[in-house]
Structures are given as C-alpha cells and as structure tokens.
Design a protein around this motif. Structure first.
Motif, PDB file in Angstrom:
ATOM      1  N   PRO A 192      89.823  60.561  57.799  1.00  0.00           N
ATOM      2  CA  PRO A 192      90.226  59.046  57.782  1.00  0.00           C
ATOM      3  C   PRO A 192      90.649  58.827  59.371  1.00  0.00           C
ATOM      4  CG  PRO A 192      91.900  60.544  56.632  1.00  0.00           C
ATOM      5  CD  PRO A 192      90.519  61.450  56.596  1.00  0.00           C
ATOM      6  N   GLU A 193      90.904  60.033  59.935  1.00  0.00           N
ATOM      7  CA  GLU A 193      91.425  59.733  61.496  1.00  0.00           C
ATOM      8  C   GLU A 193      90.290  59.320  62.370  1.00  0.00           C
ATOM      9  OE1 GLU A 193      94.165  62.753  59.677  1.00  0.00           O
ATOM     10  OE2 GLU A 193      91.861  62.528  59.734  1.00  0.00           O
ATOM     11  N   GLU A 194      88.954  59.574  62.033  1.00  0.00           N
ATOM     12  CA  GLU A 194      87.806  59.230  62.766  1.00  0.00           C
ATOM     13  C   GLU A 194      86.702  58.264  62.237  1.00  0.00           C
ATOM     14  OE1 GLU A 194      86.724  60.833  66.271  1.00  0.00           O
ATOM     15  OE2 GLU A 194      88.745  60.272  66.151  1.00  0.00           O
ATOM     16  N   PRO A 195      86.327  57.170  62.732  1.00  0.00           N
ATOM     17  CA  PRO A 195      85.391  56.350  62.159  1.00  0.00           C
ATOM     18  C   PRO A 195      83.974  57.170  62.061  1.00  0.00           C
ATOM     19  CG  PRO A 195      85.834  55.653  64.329  1.00  0.00           C
ATOM     20  CD  PRO A 195      86.868  56.555  63.802  1.00  0.00           C
ATOM     21  N   PHE A 196      83.266  56.783  61.016  1.00  0.00           N
ATOM     22  CA  PHE A 196      81.929  57.318  60.910  1.00  0.00           C
ATOM     23  C   PHE A 196      80.842  56.328  60.785  1.00  0.00           C
ATOM     24  CE2 PHE A 196      83.869  57.603  56.786  1.00  0.00           C
ATOM     25  CZ  PHE A 196      82.548  57.174  55.948  1.00  0.00           C
ATOM     26  N   ASP A 197      79.649  56.843  60.913  1.00  0.00           N
ATOM     27  CA  ASP A 197      78.549  55.980  60.853  1.00  0.00           C
ATOM     28  C   ASP A 197      77.482  56.598  59.710  1.00  0.00           C
ATOM     29  OD1 ASP A 197      76.142  54.509  60.633  1.00  0.00           O
ATOM     30  OD2 ASP A 197      75.949  54.533  62.965  1.00  0.00           O
ATOM     31  N   LEU A 198      77.632  55.978  58.518  1.00  0.00           N
ATOM     32  CA  LEU A 198      76.962  56.856  57.379  1.00  0.00           C
ATOM     33  C   LEU A 198      75.438  56.806  57.781  1.00  0.00           C
ATOM     34  CD1 LEU A 198      77.134  58.154  54.525  1.00  0.00           C
ATOM     35  CD2 LEU A 198      76.965  55.840  53.440  1.00  0.00           C
ATOM     36  N   GLN A 199      74.916  55.659  58.361  1.00  0.00           N
ATOM     37  CA  GLN A 199      73.264  55.793  58.582  1.00  0.00           C
ATOM     38  C   GLN A 199      73.038  56.945  59.481  1.00  0.00           C
ATOM     39  OE1 GLN A 199      70.745  54.019  57.248  1.00  0.00           O
ATOM     40  NE2 GLN A 199      69.627  55.398  58.315  1.00  0.00           N
ATOM     41  N   ALA A 200      74.042  57.194  60.486  1.00  0.00           N
ATOM     42  CA  ALA A 200      73.861  58.426  61.720  1.00  0.00           C
ATOM     43  C   ALA A 200      73.703  59.712  60.491  1.00  0.00           C
ATOM     44  CB  ALA A 200      74.759  58.267  62.429  1.00  0.00           C
ATOM     45  N   ILE A 201      74.667  59.759  59.726  1.00  0.00           N
ATOM     46  CA  ILE A 201      74.769  60.963  58.829  1.00  0.00           C
ATOM     47  C   ILE A 201      73.339  61.163  58.069  1.00  0.00           C
ATOM     48  CG2 ILE A 201      75.725  62.236  56.799  1.00  0.00           C
ATOM     49  CD1 ILE A 201      78.529  60.843  57.897  1.00  0.00           C
ATOM     50  N   ILE A 202      73.000  60.079  57.548  1.00  0.00           N
ATOM     51  CA  ILE A 202      71.555  59.961  56.838  1.00  0.00           C
ATOM     52  C   ILE A 202      70.434  60.358  57.509  1.00  0.00           C
ATOM     53  CG2 ILE A 202      69.870  58.686  55.452  1.00  0.00           C
ATOM     54  CD1 ILE A 202      72.438  57.039  54.321  1.00  0.00           C
ATOM     55  N   ASP A 203      70.692  59.940  58.898  1.00  0.00           N
ATOM     56  CA  ASP A 203      69.651  60.295  59.844  1.00  0.00           C
ATOM     57  C   ASP A 203      69.560  61.909  60.128  1.00  0.00           C
ATOM     58  OD1 ASP A 203      68.879  57.566  59.878  1.00  0.00           O
ATOM     59  OD2 ASP A 203      69.797  57.284  61.670  1.00  0.00           O
ATOM     60  N   LYS A 204      70.831  62.247  60.301  1.00  0.00           N
ATOM     61  CA  LYS A 204      71.136  63.782  60.518  1.00  0.00           C
ATOM     62  C   LYS A 204      70.290  64.562  59.398  1.00  0.00           C
ATOM     63  CE  LYS A 204      74.617  67.179  61.901  1.00  0.00           C
ATOM     64  NZ  LYS A 204      76.062  67.323  61.933  1.00  0.00           N
ATOM     65  N   LEU A 205      70.631  64.128  58.313  1.00  0.00           N
ATOM     66  CA  LEU A 205      70.024  64.736  57.121  1.00  0.00           C
ATOM     67  C   LEU A 205      68.462  64.830  57.114  1.00  0.00           C
ATOM     68  CD1 LEU A 205      72.318  63.194  53.990  1.00  0.00           C
ATOM     69  CD2 LEU A 205      72.315  65.722  55.201  1.00  0.00           C
ATOM     70  N   LYS A 206      68.018  63.562  57.339  1.00  0.00           N
ATOM     71  CA  LYS A 206      66.694  63.559  57.507  1.00  0.00           C
ATOM     72  C   LYS A 206      65.704  64.306  58.386  1.00  0.00           C
ATOM     73  CE  LYS A 206      66.098  58.815  55.930  1.00  0.00           C
ATOM     74  NZ  LYS A 206      65.945  57.422  55.968  1.00  0.00           N
ATOM     75  N   ARG A 207      66.736  64.557  59.600  1.00  0.00           N
ATOM     76  CA  ARG A 207      66.131  65.390  60.686  1.00  0.00           C
ATOM     77  C   ARG A 207      66.140  66.924  60.190  1.00  0.00           C
ATOM     78  NH1 ARG A 207      69.592  62.362  64.085  1.00  0.00           N
ATOM     79  NH2 ARG A 207      71.074  63.718  64.100  1.00  0.00           N
TER      80      ARG A 207
END
Length: 319
Positions: A192-207
């Motif tokens: 909760p203390e750090e904002p996150f970009d779900l799309q960036a996480i998904i892109d990381k999974l794809k990589r």
C-alpha cells in the motif's frame, strides 16, 4: 512498587505468550505481585482479573495466540471507559501496567498514563507497523508462515505452469508482503505504501514467458489491492490461467519463531525493569539489535515507513 498487571489487546500475534511469561517471571523474581487482565481493555473495565504465578505461565513460550485472550474495546476509547479502567486498577492496588499490542493498544496505554498510571507498551502485531522499532513481536513468525505457504504454492505453480496471486495481510502496512516476497522470490510485490502499474506487471510477466518462464508468483498486501481482482485483470489481459490464494488468518497463528520468542522475552523483562525504575508512558522498541525505551507519544505520532530498499532489491532480483 508492589503490584503490576499485564494485558494483551487488539489482534493476537505469535510471541505474545512469551512476553506474558517474561513479564510474570521477571516481576516475581524481583518480588512483585502480578495480575493478568483478560480480554484486554474490555476485561480491565469489567474487572476480569486473575492472579499470576510461576505456574500460570508454564509451557506457554512455544504457543501462539495469548493465554490472556484479547479483544477490541470501543468503550475504552471514551473518557468514561478510561475512568472505569482506572477505578479497577486503583481498587486492586495495581501500580504499573504492561500493555502488549499494537497502535490502538498503545493509545489506551497513553490514556492511562495521562491519568497517572505507569504504563509500558510492548509492540505485539504481525503487521510490523509500529514506528520506533525495527521489529514487532509476531512479525517474523508471520513472514515465515507466508514463505512456507508460497514455497508450497510455487511447487504447484511450476507443475501446472500457472501464475499465482497470493494475498497476505497488511491493510496499511506492506511489511509482510515485502519481506516474504523478497525471501520467497516473488516476481512482483504490491504494497500500500508504493503505487504500482498493473500493466507494467503484466508486461513483466509476458517478458518472462517470452524467455521461457513457465510460472510466476505475485504477492499482494491486502491494503494494496484485492487478490481476486488483480488475478482477474491478469487473466483478462493475457488469457493465462491465473490462480488466487488468500492466506488470511493463518498468518496470525502458529508457534512463534526463535526470533519472536527471544524478542518477546527481552522486551517483557525490560518492561518490568522500567516500571521498577519509576518510568512510564514508554514503549520498548528494538533498533539495530538494541532494546530502547521511547515515549509512546513519539511512537504514535511518527509515520510508519517500510524498508523500501528491500522493495527495490526485490524488483532487481526478479528481473
């Protein structure tokens, strides 16, 4: 000082029993009478007290939970409730009080201190969200519980070539997710203390998939997002089979680790020493491996900050 009391309040945490044991035995060793207050401030208001002796705390150092039970008490947040608690302490001749718990418990201890009762707080919460201490009692055990669960989940994630989202406790603090995620090798950690970009996480999974990776673990603190919603978003964006596990209250139970037992024992003993020195309105913290007494007011007014260097390290290592 001749008589002190001890209570546990708020959410239970592994190691609370070890702290109770240390308070009772350290006090008796120093010639004090000890009273146990059951069910936190609720029990204080109602006078649910029990004398404690050496046998009362036998064979509890290894047990999770709290033998004094715990409860949340809305009434004690009021001036009237605090006066009721004060009246019970005065009638019983209790001169000092050790409070084992978290933020809300310390607010109650602070209120009693301002009414003239010597109070010492011991931080007991799995969330590790109390400022002025590196660790709280129960945190290490909770992290190890999560790690054990994630290790098992990874076995089946590998076998079925799936992405798993694991939701852990931490409404306002991401320490459990952060430490467990780093130790368990999670691909992504959401706190909760750090904002996150779900799309960036998904892109990381794809990589990862593009280089041959067949499974992934994402750990989410409950305050950062809902595991099922995040799992659904990942499935919608990738089409991959995604599973979600919510660990829930399993993280609060279990036999405390050696670290939590030792920390609780040290803090319980120091609490008695502080009371005998005439000190009060203090919280015991551990900083750099050394126990220190800090003003409860300071602990309550200082914002909690997670160790973000661990967050950055986890990101580097899960590239």
């Amino acid at each position: 000082m001749k008589k002190i009391a001890v209570l546990t309040s708020g959410g239970d945490a592994p190691g609370m029993n070890a702290a109770i044991r240390a308070v009772v035995r350290s006090a008796i060793y120093r010639g004090l009478e000890v009273i146990g207050i059951k069910r936190g401030y609720t029990g204080l208001i109602s006078g649910d007290l029990v004398p404690m002796d050496l046998g009362s705390v036998a064979d509890i150092i290894h047990r999770g939970g709290t033998i004094l039970y715990t409860a949340r008490c809305e009434e004690f947040k009021t001036k009237e409730g605090q006066q009721k608690g004060l009246k019970v302490l005065r009638e019983q001749g209790i001169e000092g009080l050790v409070v084992i718990g978290g933020d809300g418990s310390f607010r109650g201890a602070k209120a009693l201190a301002e009414l003239g009762v010597q109070t010492i707080g011991i931080p007991g919460t799995i969330d590790n969200d109390i400022p002025c201490t590196d660790f709280t009692i129960g945190f290490d055990t909770a992290v190890n519980t999560v790690i054990q669960a994630v290790d098992k989940i990874r076995d089946t994630a590998t076998s079925h070539e799936r992405t798993y989202v694991v939701e852990v406790m931490g409404r306002h603090a991401g320490d459990i997710a952060l430490w467990a995620g780093l130790a368990a090798g999670a691909e992504s950690i959401l706190i909760p203390e750090e904002p996150f970009d779900l799309q960036a996480i998904i892109d990381k999974l794809k990589r990862g998939v593009s280089r041959g990776k067949r499974h992934s673990i994402i750990i989410v603190a409950e305050g950062a997002g809902k595991g099922f919603e995040i799992g659904e978003e990942i499935h919608r964006a990738t089409g991959w089979e995604t599973r979600v596990t919510v660990l829930g209250h399993i993280q609060r139970g279990g036999s405390p680790t050696a670290f939590d037992r030792t920390l609780a024992s040290r803090m319980g003993d120091m609490a008695v020493e502080l009371l005998l020195k005439g000190e009060g309105k203090k919280m015991i913290g551990i900083q750099g491996g050394v126990l220190k007494a800090v003003d409860i007011e300071e602990a309550l007014s200082t914002p909690h900050k997670p160790e973000l260097s661990l967050y950055n390290l986890a990101s580097i290592l899960s590239i």
